[in-house]
Design a protein around this motif. Structure first.
Motif, PDB file in Angstrom:
ATOM      1  N   LEU A 153      22.076  15.316 -38.491  1.00  0.00           N
ATOM      2  CA  LEU A 153      20.799  16.029 -37.867  1.00  0.00           C
ATOM      3  C   LEU A 153      21.267  14.498 -36.524  1.00  0.00           C
ATOM      4  O   LEU A 153      22.003  13.338 -37.169  1.00  0.00           O
ATOM      5  N   SER A 174      21.192  22.479 -36.770  1.00  0.00           N
ATOM      6  CA  SER A 174      22.291  21.381 -37.276  1.00  0.00           C
ATOM      7  C   SER A 174      22.216  22.328 -39.155  1.00  0.00           C
ATOM      8  O   SER A 174      23.504  22.508 -39.737  1.00  0.00           O
ATOM      9  N   ILE A 229      15.533  21.183 -37.135  1.00  0.00           N
ATOM     10  CA  ILE A 229      17.033  21.189 -38.610  1.00  0.00           C
ATOM     11  C   ILE A 229      17.826  22.359 -37.860  1.00  0.00           C
ATOM     12  O   ILE A 229      18.910  22.391 -38.535  1.00  0.00           O
TER      13      ILE A 229
END
Length: 266
Positions: free
Chosen positions: A65, A108, A105
């Motif tokens: 991240l 990622s 997220i």
């Protein structure tokens, strides 16, 4: 087989039920000769509460991240909305926070999947499943979603998008047989199986045991842990086995436990 165990959770230094299953599952699959990637997500650093086989590849998604931030990445505007919903509807607040995390997220996770290229993914929460599906829109990776909660809890706590994510899973696993039919009606999905949690088998030496005790270790919770069932069952045979006793080790909701105990023995 290359297996990814995926759970958007802090995991570090926490000793809970799912944390144990997460670890036990990874260790067991290694023992069976599989390759295991164990993925969690937190900014926090520290030791894991339980031991993990050194052959398990442990990955913190936060490392993928921006600036390695996860918990502290929430903007002020998001926090203000969260606090509003905390006052109005705490369940909606929790769903709102999880939705933000999933979107944050997603990119990622896509990078992580491309790097690892797992043959199968075991997801440990509906939020984790939703994030995986957003990252893998072309469904390159089969997903097995584990449901660790009761069906009533699922209906009260999960958002519609999380329930849909479970429905879109290749397989959904529940812990109790009675949950299969209930979840089939909710998800309109037949590919639901019951597999209890992995429990390490111990060869205990009982030669020094004094007395006979059934010990239940968990938070005291009528919805999830359902200690009242043990109380009700034992109360029916307690007079026949005076040398046996039942201990409950856990916190929260003592009032419910006391009321069930009193009713069972009255």
């Amino acid at each position: 087989m290359k297996i990814m165990l995926f759970w958007v959770s802090q995991f570090v230094g926490i000793n809970g039920g799912i944390e144990k299953v997460f670890t036990n599952f990874a260790n067991e699959m290694i023992q069976r000769g599989h390759s295991v990637e164990m993925v969690y997500c937190t900014e926090k650093h520290g030791e894991f509460y339980t031991s993990i086989n050194p052959k398990v590849n442990i990955i913190n998604l936060a490392d993928y991240l921006p600036e390695h931030k996860f918990e502290s990445a929430r903007p002020v505007s998001m926090k203000m909305v969260r606090e509003f919903w905390r006052i109005v509807d705490r369940n909606h607040m929790a769903s709102f926070v999880r939705s933000f995390e999933v979107k944050y997220i997603c990119h990622s996770i896509k990078e992580l999947l491309e790097n690892i290229n797992p043959e199968i993914i075991i997801s440990f929460s509906a939020k984790s499943t939703q994030a995986l599906q957003m990252a893998d829109i072309h469904h390159h990776y089969p997903i097995i979603s584990m449901v660790h909660s009761s069906i009533n809890y699922l209906l009260n706590d999960y958002s519609p998008s999380e329930i849909q994510a479970l429905a879109n899973s290749d397989v959904v696993q529940v812990l109790v047989p009675e949950y299969i039919g209930q979840l089939q009606e909710i998800l309109h999905k037949n590919n639901i199986v019951c597999i209890p949690n992995i429990v390490p088998q111990l060869n205990a030496d009982n030669s020094e045991r004094k007395g006979n005790t059934i010990t239940e270790v968990a938070r005291l919770d009528p919805e999830q842990k359902r200690q009242h069932l043990l109380i009700e069952a034992f109360s029916r045979i307690a007079n026949q086995f005076p040398e046996w006793k039942v201990d409950f080790w856990g916190g929260r909701k003592w009032n419910f436990l006391y009321s069930v105990f009193k009713e069972s023995y009255s």
